[in-house]
Design an enzyme around this catalytic site. Structure first.
Site, short mmCIF file in Angstrom:
data_model
loop_
_atom_site.label_atom_id
_atom_site.label_comp_id
_atom_site.label_asym_id
_atom_site.label_seq_id
_atom_site.Cartn_x
_atom_site.Cartn_y
_atom_site.Cartn_z
N ASP A 275 -7.85 14.37 -4.21
CA ASP A 275 -6.59 13.91 -3.61
C ASP A 275 -5.59 15.05 -3.46
O ASP A 275 -4.84 15.11 -2.48
CB ASP A 275 -5.96 12.81 -4.48
CG ASP A 275 -6.71 11.48 -4.37
OD1 ASP A 275 -7.69 11.42 -3.60
OD2 ASP A 275 -6.30 10.53 -5.06
N ALA B 135 -12.65 8.61 -3.43
CA ALA B 135 -13.39 9.11 -4.59
C ALA B 135 -14.63 9.90 -4.17
O ALA B 135 -14.94 10.95 -4.76
CB ALA B 135 -13.79 7.93 -5.48
N HIS C 167 -36.57 -6.71 10.55
CA HIS C 167 -36.10 -8.06 10.89
C HIS C 167 -36.52 -9.02 9.77
O HIS C 167 -37.65 -8.93 9.30
CB HIS C 167 -36.72 -8.50 12.21
CG HIS C 167 -36.43 -9.94 12.56
ND1 HIS C 167 -35.23 -10.33 13.11
CD2 HIS C 167 -37.17 -11.06 12.40
CE1 HIS C 167 -35.24 -11.64 13.30
NE2 HIS C 167 -36.41 -12.11 12.86
N ALA D 70 0.85 -1.20 0.00
CA ALA D 70 0.00 0.00 0.00
C ALA D 70 0.88 1.24 0.00
O ALA D 70 1.84 1.31 0.75
CB ALA D 70 -0.90 -0.01 1.23
N GLY E 122 1.23 5.71 -0.37
CA GLY E 122 0.55 6.97 -0.10
C GLY E 122 0.24 7.72 -1.38
O GLY E 122 0.53 7.26 -2.48
C1 LIG Z 1 -5.76 1.38 -6.87
C2 LIG Z 1 -6.69 2.41 -6.26
C3 LIG Z 1 -7.92 1.99 -5.77
C4 LIG Z 1 -8.79 2.91 -5.21
N1 LIG Z 1 -10.00 2.48 -4.74
C5 LIG Z 1 -10.85 3.38 -4.20
C6 LIG Z 1 -12.13 2.94 -3.74
O1 LIG Z 1 -12.49 1.78 -3.79
N2 LIG Z 1 -12.96 3.88 -3.22
C7 LIG Z 1 -12.59 5.21 -3.13
O2 LIG Z 1 -13.38 6.00 -2.64
N3 LIG Z 1 -11.39 5.64 -3.57
C8 LIG Z 1 -10.52 4.76 -4.12
N4 LIG Z 1 -9.30 5.18 -4.57
C9 LIG Z 1 -8.96 6.61 -4.45
C10 LIG Z 1 -9.63 7.39 -5.57
O3 LIG Z 1 -9.30 6.82 -6.81
C11 LIG Z 1 -9.17 8.83 -5.50
O4 LIG Z 1 -9.42 9.36 -4.21
C12 LIG Z 1 -9.90 9.71 -6.52
O5 LIG Z 1 -9.67 9.23 -7.82
C13 LIG Z 1 -9.43 11.15 -6.40
O6 LIG Z 1 -9.98 11.90 -7.44
P1 LIG Z 1 -9.20 13.14 -8.02
O7 LIG Z 1 -10.11 13.71 -9.07
O8 LIG Z 1 -8.77 14.01 -6.91
O9 LIG Z 1 -7.87 12.57 -8.65
P2 LIG Z 1 -7.66 11.62 -9.91
O10 LIG Z 1 -8.80 10.68 -10.07
O11 LIG Z 1 -6.29 11.06 -9.75
O12 LIG Z 1 -7.72 12.62 -11.13
C14 LIG Z 1 -6.70 13.59 -11.35
C15 LIG Z 1 -6.54 13.77 -12.85
O13 LIG Z 1 -5.71 14.90 -13.07
C16 LIG Z 1 -4.77 14.57 -14.09
N5 LIG Z 1 -3.60 15.44 -13.92
C17 LIG Z 1 -2.61 15.37 -12.99
N6 LIG Z 1 -1.72 16.37 -13.14
C18 LIG Z 1 -2.16 17.11 -14.17
C19 LIG Z 1 -1.67 18.30 -14.81
N7 LIG Z 1 -0.55 18.90 -14.40
N8 LIG Z 1 -2.38 18.77 -15.85
C20 LIG Z 1 -3.52 18.18 -16.26
N9 LIG Z 1 -4.03 17.06 -15.69
C21 LIG Z 1 -3.35 16.54 -14.67
C22 LIG Z 1 -4.48 13.10 -13.87
O14 LIG Z 1 -3.98 12.51 -15.05
C23 LIG Z 1 -5.89 12.59 -13.53
O15 LIG Z 1 -6.62 12.24 -14.68
C24 LIG Z 1 -8.41 4.28 -5.14
C25 LIG Z 1 -7.17 4.69 -5.64
C26 LIG Z 1 -6.33 3.78 -6.18
C27 LIG Z 1 -5.00 4.23 -6.71
#
Ligand SMILES: Cc1cc2nc3c(=O)[nH]c(=O)nc-3n(C[C@H](O)[C@H](O)[C@H](O)COP(=O)(O)OP(=O)(O)OC[C@H]3O[C@@H](n4cnc5c(N)ncnc54)[C@H](O)[C@@H]3O)c2cc1C
Length: 218
Positions: free
Chosen positions: A63, A71, A197, A21, A23
């Site tokens: 994130d 998510a 129930h 796992a 970070g």
């Molecule tokens: C293997 C795995 C399993 C997971 N399972 C779960 C789950 O079961 N349930 C859950 O709630 N969460 C889960 N997560 C976490 C979840 O995927 C994230 O919390 C969520 O996707 C965050 O969304 P986001 O939009 O912040 O980032 P992201 O989904 O990472 O989207 C960010 C986007 O920005 C793009 N990007 C980055 N830098 C730039 C830039 N400079 N210019 C333009 N674009 C850029 C990236 O390519 C990406 O497409 C999991 C994560 C992983 C890795």
């Protein structure tokens, strides 16, 4: 496989498989954040509960904006920011203490709010209720008699501080406590709530009753 403990001691384990796992690191470099005056803390953009960075017109969600890295938290922040930009009235700020965490393993793990240890450390007097899956007819009928539900209440106010579950379908069940927390429901209201129930959800009731030693099926 070699492992190293915090005290520096190493140990060799023989295992079939290893799950690793890692970070989350925000992609914050070389995109002009510093020049724009955006504050960054350990690769996460610092925001308030509205997703505001403090720089007018610049928002951050998901994130990139820090834990919990989930998510549903990211989606919720996206809606908050979009609605605030549009000027929608009555938008609620993000409360990260009410974001449920689920692990889709076997057995499933789910929780919301404070752990018992955190609740104690906060200086509150707390009440804890526990109920095992083996006391629930539906769990036995499903062939899933192993698991536990735990509730943590503020002893003075009855506030539901946290709920923790391990066992079958708990990632579905947890939402009941998430709604309860969001509506600021107390132990008393949960105790007097009627649960159908035979369902796994009855254990959520029992885990509330257990905080007052009023469990029905153990
Ligand atoms: C293997 C795995 C399993 C997971 N399972 C779960 C789950 O079961 N349930 C859950 O709630 N969460 C889960 N997560 C976490 C979840 O995927 C994230 O919390 C969520 O996707 C965050 O969304 P986001 O939009 O912040 O980032 P992201 O989904 O990472 O989207 C960010 C986007 O920005 C793009 N990007 C980055 N830098 C730039 C830039 N400079 N210019 C333009 N674009 C850029 C990236 O390519 C990406 O497409 C999991 C994560 C992983 C890795």
């Amino acid at each position: 496989m070699g492992t190293r403990a915090k005290d520096g001691k190493t140990e060799t384990l023989t295992v079939d498989r290893v799950i690793l796992a890692m970070g989350i690191v925000g992609n914050v470099e070389n995109i002009g954040l510093e020049q724009a005056g955006v504050k960054v803390d350990r690769t996460h953009v610092v925001v308030n509960e509205w997703g505001e960075t403090g720089v007018p017109g610049l928002w951050a969600i998901g994130d990139l904006a820090g834990p919990p890295w989930l998510a549903h938290k990211a989606m919720h922040e996206g809606v908050i920011v979009a609605e605030r930009i549009k000027g929608v009235k009555g938008v609620h700020p993000l409360d990260t203490s009410k974001v449920p965490g689920c692990t889709y393993c076997w057995p499933q793990v789910a929780s919301v709010g404070m752990t018992e240890a955190k609740a104690k450390a906060s200086g509150r007097k707390i009440k804890v209720g526990k109920f095992p899956f083996i006391g629930n007819g539906k769990a036995i009928a499903l062939g899933e008699p192993e698991g536990l539900i735990k509730t943590v209440f503020d002893a003075a106010t009855g506030e539901l501080l946290g709920a923790h579950m391990v066992g079958a379908e708990v990632t579905e069940l947890i939402q009941g406590y998430v709604i309860a927390q969001n509506l600021e429901t107390t132990e008393d209201s949960l105790s007097s709530t009627i649960f159908p129930h035979p369902t796994l959800s009855e254990m959520m009731h029992e885990a509330v009753l257990a905080a007052d030693n009023k469990t029905l099926h153990m």
